[in-house]
Write a protein that holds these residues in place. Structure first.
Motif, PDB file in Angstrom:
ATOM      1  N   ASP A  58       0.755  -0.958   0.274  1.00  0.00           N
ATOM      2  CA  ASP A  58      -0.293   0.078  -0.542  1.00  0.00           C
ATOM      3  C   ASP A  58       0.689   1.587  -0.075  1.00  0.00           C
ATOM      4  O   ASP A  58       1.891   1.263   0.204  1.00  0.00           O
ATOM      5  CB  ASP A  58      -0.980   0.135   1.272  1.00  0.00           C
ATOM      6  N   ASP A  82      -6.078   5.510  -5.240  1.00  0.00           N
ATOM      7  CA  ASP A  82      -6.737   4.685  -5.050  1.00  0.00           C
ATOM      8  C   ASP A  82      -6.785   3.909  -6.412  1.00  0.00           C
ATOM      9  O   ASP A  82      -6.365   2.350  -6.721  1.00  0.00           O
ATOM     10  CB  ASP A  82      -7.637   4.504  -4.247  1.00  0.00           C
ATOM     11  N   THR A  83      -7.398   4.717  -7.891  1.00  0.00           N
ATOM     12  CA  THR A  83      -8.163   4.207  -9.003  1.00  0.00           C
ATOM     13  C   THR A  83      -6.702   3.583  -9.167  1.00  0.00           C
ATOM     14  O   THR A  83      -6.913   2.162 -10.104  1.00  0.00           O
ATOM     15  CB  THR A  83      -8.392   4.920  -9.840  1.00  0.00           C
ATOM     16  N   GLY A  87      -6.141   0.473  -5.590  1.00  0.00           N
ATOM     17  CA  GLY A  87      -6.979  -0.281  -4.437  1.00  0.00           C
ATOM     18  C   GLY A  87      -5.555  -0.196  -3.202  1.00  0.00           C
ATOM     19  O   GLY A  87      -6.395  -0.737  -2.019  1.00  0.00           O
ATOM     20  N   ARG A  88      -4.573   0.491  -3.471  1.00  0.00           N
ATOM     21  CA  ARG A  88      -3.423   0.113  -2.386  1.00  0.00           C
ATOM     22  C   ARG A  88      -3.787   1.477  -1.832  1.00  0.00           C
ATOM     23  O   ARG A  88      -2.246   1.750  -1.339  1.00  0.00           O
ATOM     24  CB  ARG A  88      -2.253  -0.357  -2.993  1.00  0.00           C
ATOM     25  N   ARG A  90      -3.914   5.159   0.876  1.00  0.00           N
ATOM     26  CA  ARG A  90      -4.056   5.497   2.669  1.00  0.00           C
ATOM     27  C   ARG A  90      -3.781   6.617   2.570  1.00  0.00           C
ATOM     28  O   ARG A  90      -3.408   6.971   1.954  1.00  0.00           O
ATOM     29  CB  ARG A  90      -3.082   4.632   3.225  1.00  0.00           C
ATOM     30  N   SER A 128     -17.358   9.018  -1.201  1.00  0.00           N
ATOM     31  CA  SER A 128     -18.330   8.224  -1.278  1.00  0.00           C
ATOM     32  C   SER A 128     -19.366   7.852  -2.330  1.00  0.00           C
ATOM     33  O   SER A 128     -20.208   7.783  -2.416  1.00  0.00           O
ATOM     34  CB  SER A 128     -19.607   8.565   0.353  1.00  0.00           C
ATOM     35  N   GLN A 158     -11.450   2.654  -6.177  1.00  0.00           N
ATOM     36  CA  GLN A 158     -11.152   0.851  -6.792  1.00  0.00           C
ATOM     37  C   GLN A 158     -11.959   0.603  -5.691  1.00  0.00           C
ATOM     38  O   GLN A 158     -12.704  -0.533  -6.028  1.00  0.00           O
ATOM     39  CB  GLN A 158      -9.715   0.609  -6.650  1.00  0.00           C
ATOM     40  N   ARG A 159     -11.898   1.292  -4.269  1.00  0.00           N
ATOM     41  CA  ARG A 159     -12.344   0.749  -2.538  1.00  0.00           C
ATOM     42  C   ARG A 159     -13.497   1.561  -2.699  1.00  0.00           C
ATOM     43  O   ARG A 159     -13.800   2.272  -2.840  1.00  0.00           O
ATOM     44  CB  ARG A 159     -11.629   0.586  -1.637  1.00  0.00           C
ATOM     45  N   GLU A 160     -14.895   0.751  -1.737  1.00  0.00           N
ATOM     46  CA  GLU A 160     -16.027   1.793  -1.184  1.00  0.00           C
ATOM     47  C   GLU A 160     -15.236   2.847  -0.153  1.00  0.00           C
ATOM     48  O   GLU A 160     -15.662   3.713  -0.137  1.00  0.00           O
ATOM     49  CB  GLU A 160     -16.953   0.749  -0.578  1.00  0.00           C
ATOM     50  N   HIS A 161     -14.601   2.246   0.558  1.00  0.00           N
ATOM     51  CA  HIS A 161     -13.974   2.947   1.399  1.00  0.00           C
ATOM     52  C   HIS A 161     -12.445   3.193   1.481  1.00  0.00           C
ATOM     53  O   HIS A 161     -11.595   1.939   1.551  1.00  0.00           O
ATOM     54  CB  HIS A 161     -14.604   1.942   3.010  1.00  0.00           C
ATOM     55  N   ILE A 162     -11.632   3.961   1.396  1.00  0.00           N
ATOM     56  CA  ILE A 162     -10.791   4.213   1.325  1.00  0.00           C
ATOM     57  C   ILE A 162     -10.232   4.942   3.053  1.00  0.00           C
ATOM     58  O   ILE A 162     -10.367   5.203   3.700  1.00  0.00           O
ATOM     59  CB  ILE A 162     -10.212   5.823   0.273  1.00  0.00           C
TER      60      ILE A 162
END
Length: 350
Positions: A58, A82-83, A87-88, A90, A128, A158-162
């Motif tokens: 990450d 993130d994209t 998805g890595r 933070r 969101s 990539q993820r719903e929650h970063i």
């Protein structure tokens, strides 16, 4: 307990080696690679460069400074990173300090807790992909009486929650961090003092939000140096400790000095600050107690470092971020490998 690395600031003289360090950490199975910013290199550019040339580690900002960016811009950057990273990413945030906030960004360093809370609310709402509206003391979106309208982030992370982290030192900031964030970025952590200086405040914030510490990432950064002479290794960190305890911020607002005082170094912290602010940096470094350095770093043999890692894990650390010391790339790589070996020796590896 997981391991991370911190590359620090770009432009610090080790830039040519930092990518190799990040790639070796990726190969060794380190969990996250952090990059910092102050008033030189920016964190997102460095992280994009590292993410493009690593596979699974990450990448995280430690920190992206709140006064540097409007919250919606931070949400855009987080979603983009993130994209791009698969998805890595933070997102680590922090208010910086009064000298940088007001001197570099022209943003008043007032009500940092309230500003952070609002900032996080806006960033989370934007990430969101809700239509962005906000009415607060510091931001109103859209601006009233004009052509602005509620907009929605067009990038799909990539993820719903970063994961969102906050750099926190003071008790009130730590409590708020526990309440509103997914993790805390800590500095100068002493395993022996972690409960009183950080964990109890984070826990109080989690309880205020109706949450436990389960899933909350306690993530301190600890310098790492491997060798036989612990005293000599500690001496190499004297200027670093003196800078933070003595010279980071003003006499009235030095969060690191206050932390040293809370760890029991009241008299020593005052002397370090007096010497540093008077221009006697060598004297300030000499005034740093060996025990303060040893308590807030990982020094010595692999076995000694493993014992210290166990103490951090027992104290409640979930991700231990290492800043591997060394004058050459080979020395920094050796320190990284020693970190992995120590984690395994302590029986803490997954």
């Amino acid at each position: 307990m997981r391991l991370g690395i911190n590359l620090g600031y770009w432009g610090a003289g080790m830039d040519g080696d930092n990518l190799a360090v990040a790639q070796e950490a990726d190969r060794l199975g380190y969990d996250v690679c952090w990059a910092a910013e102050a008033y030189g290199s920016d964190a997102p550019t460095v992280l994009a460069w590292v993410a493009a040339q690593t596979e699974s580690i990450d990448v995280g900002s430690a920190i992206m400074q709140i006064p540097a960016r409007q919250p919606a811009m931070t949400a855009m950057t987080a979603a983009t990173l993130d994209t791009l990273s698969g998805g890595r990413f933070r997102l680590g945030l922090g208010v910086s300090g009064p000298q940088v906030s007001e001197g570099w960004y022209g943003v008043r360093f007032d009500k940092p807790l309230a500003r952070t809370r609002e900032y996080v609310e806006i960033v989370r709402r934007a990430m969101s992909r809700e239509r962005l509206t906000h009415e607060g003391a510091h931001w109103t979106l859209p601006l009233p009486g004009g052509p602005g309208k509620p907009l929605k982030l067009t990038v799909h992370p990539q993820r719903e929650h970063i994961p969102l982290y906050i750099a926190a030192i003071g008790p009130k900031n730590l409590e708020q961090t526990g309440e509103i964030a997914d993790g805390a970025l800590l500095i100068f952590p002493s395993a022996a003092h972690l409960e009183e200086t950080a964990l109890r405040h984070l826990r109080a914030g989690r309880e205020k939000a109706g949450l436990t510490m389960d899933g909350f990432d306690v993530c301190p950064t600890v310098p790492l140096a491997v060798g036989d002479d612990v005293n000599a290794l500690a001496d190499t960190f004297r200027p670093y400790t003196a800078l933070y305890v003595g010279g980071m911020g003003s006499r009235e607002q030095n969060f690191y000095n206050r932390l040293a005082r809370r760890m029991g170094y009241e008299k020593e912290a005052a002397e370090i600050q007096d010497r540093y602010l008077s221009g006697d940096k060598a004297g300030a470094a000499a005034a740093v107690p060996h025990r303060l350095i040893d308590d807030t770093t990982l020094l010595g043999s692999v076995e000694r470092i493993a014992d210290r890692m166990s103490a951090y894990a027992e104290a409640g650390v979930t991700t231990l971020t290492l800043a591997p010391a060394g004058f050459t790339l080979e020395e920094r790589i050796a320190a990284l490998r020693a970190g992995t070996e120590a984690l395994e020796h302590a029986g803490l590896a997954d």
